[in-house]
Design an enzyme around this catalytic site. Structure first.
Site: not given
Ligand code: COA
Length: 332
Positions: A112, A259, A289
């Protein structure tokens, strides 16, 4: 110190729109979960063509905007972490279709962060005077690397391409690129070589069995929390570095194009930097993204909307798999 001038910009997004509700049809997810956690409402997916098709479209648009012929290009630099072939490079495939017969071709892959890397490479080549007119393209088909049974990742990504024609200028340009290879397992997509070499053995022990080298080959794997934390700090560090090099205050920056991985990451990082939110451009709501294509697509949207003016101080900042990060601050 030589800077760069944008002679033309272009972009391409596929027609097929997958909004959050479309994901609820096959996954246990919802718009109510996705929007507040990511900012994403919809993304585009290229359903029936290879990635380089988008790169060609964006390149053609940039050449038209620059009022140049493809034969005027002497170097094509393509950023992609979702190439169609191991080889040839994406730049050669794009060269073929646009007819840039006088161009040398190279690809870069810092995921990215790729457009920032490619632009930085372009600036260095232009400074040597070896190349005069460079086409920089970022084209990404992240849909091809998603496991659409994994609701935590596949909802984040989409497909798009952006391009810019650049030449040398006397304007100011400062850049920094950084990497933390130690953290590569936070975000990766391992190649699934389907070799029938009879001498091959399992390579999992080489990796100390630290991650599953078998089950999810060819799918993006990520520890979302680790990337989130890295991203906020890396953006902060990168922008402060280029601001310091330039001698400009962060308040002097007119426009920040970050980004687009997660609206919360963008808000948190720019808040830490003290950037006025009105100066930060986002399009993640519409595109998700699109990896290294995020920044050049945004640049083209702003250019076509007449929002870029000579003398503006622009900052590009990004991060991605590697883990890599980088920023550029330049006079437009
Ligand atoms: N829909 C519904 N529930 C979801 C879900 C979705 N699409 N994705 C995850 N969940 C659930 C999880 O299973 C978890 O459930 P649990 O508590 O029962 O285990 C809960 O939601 C919380 O998940 P969590 O991972 O803590 O959510 P978050 O608020 O941290 O958000 C991301 C997750 C991935 C959106 C966030 O961490 C993020 O954006 N990270 C950067 C990733 C990225 O951009 N990577 C590429 C970079 S170039």
């Amino acid at each position: 110190m030589f800077g760069i001038e944008f002679i033309g910009t272009g972009s391409y997004v596929p027609e097929f729109v997958a909004d959050n509700n479309k994901f609820s049809e096959f996954l246990d997810t919802s718009d109510e979960w996705i929007t507040p956690r990511t900012g994403i409402k919809e993304r585009r997916i290229l359903t029936d063509k290879p990635n380089y098709y988008m790169g060609v479209k964006a390149a053609e648009a940039a050449l038209e905007n620059a009022k140049l012929d493809a034969k005027d290009i002497d170097l094509i630099i393509v950023s992609s972490c979702s190439p169609d072939f191991f080889y040839p490079c994406m730049a050669c495939l794009i060269q073929k279709d646009i007819g840039a017969e006088n161009a040398a071709c190279i690809d870069v892959n810092s995921a990215c962060t790729g457009f920032i890397t490619a632009l930085d490479v372009a600036q260095k080549y232009l400074a040597t005077d070896h190349y005069k007119t460079i086409l920089v393209v970022a084209t990404e088909k992240l849909s091809a690397q998603q496991d659409y049974t994994d609701r935590s990742m596949c909802i984040l990504f989409g497909d798009a391409a952006g391009a810019a024609v650049v030449r040398r200028s006397d304007k100011e340009f400062y850049s920094m690129l950084g990497a933390s290879g130690d953290d590569f397992e936070a975000l990766y997509c391992k190649i699934n070589y389907q070799s029938n070499c009879p001498f091959f053995e399992d390579d999992a022990p080489f990796y100390n069995n630290r991650f599953d080298t078998h089950a999810k080959k060819n799918y993006l794997q990520s520890d979302g929390h680790a990337v989130y934390k890295f991203a906020v700090n890396a953006m902060n560090k990168a922008v402060r570095n280029v601001a310091e090099q330039s001698g400009w205050n962060i308040e002097d920056i007119d426009l920040v194009i970050p980004h687009q991985a997660n609206l919360r990451i963008i808000k948190k990082a720019t808040e830490m930097l003290g950037v006025d939110p009105d100066k930060v451009y986002t399009n993640i709501q519409r595109l998700g993204n699109v990896s290294s294509a995020c920044i050049p697509v945004a640049l083209d949207e702003l250019n076509r909307a007449g929002r870029l003016h000579k003398g503006m101080k622009i900052c590009f900042v990004g991060f991605g798999a590697g883990l890599t990060y980088g920023a550029i601050i330049m006079e437009f």
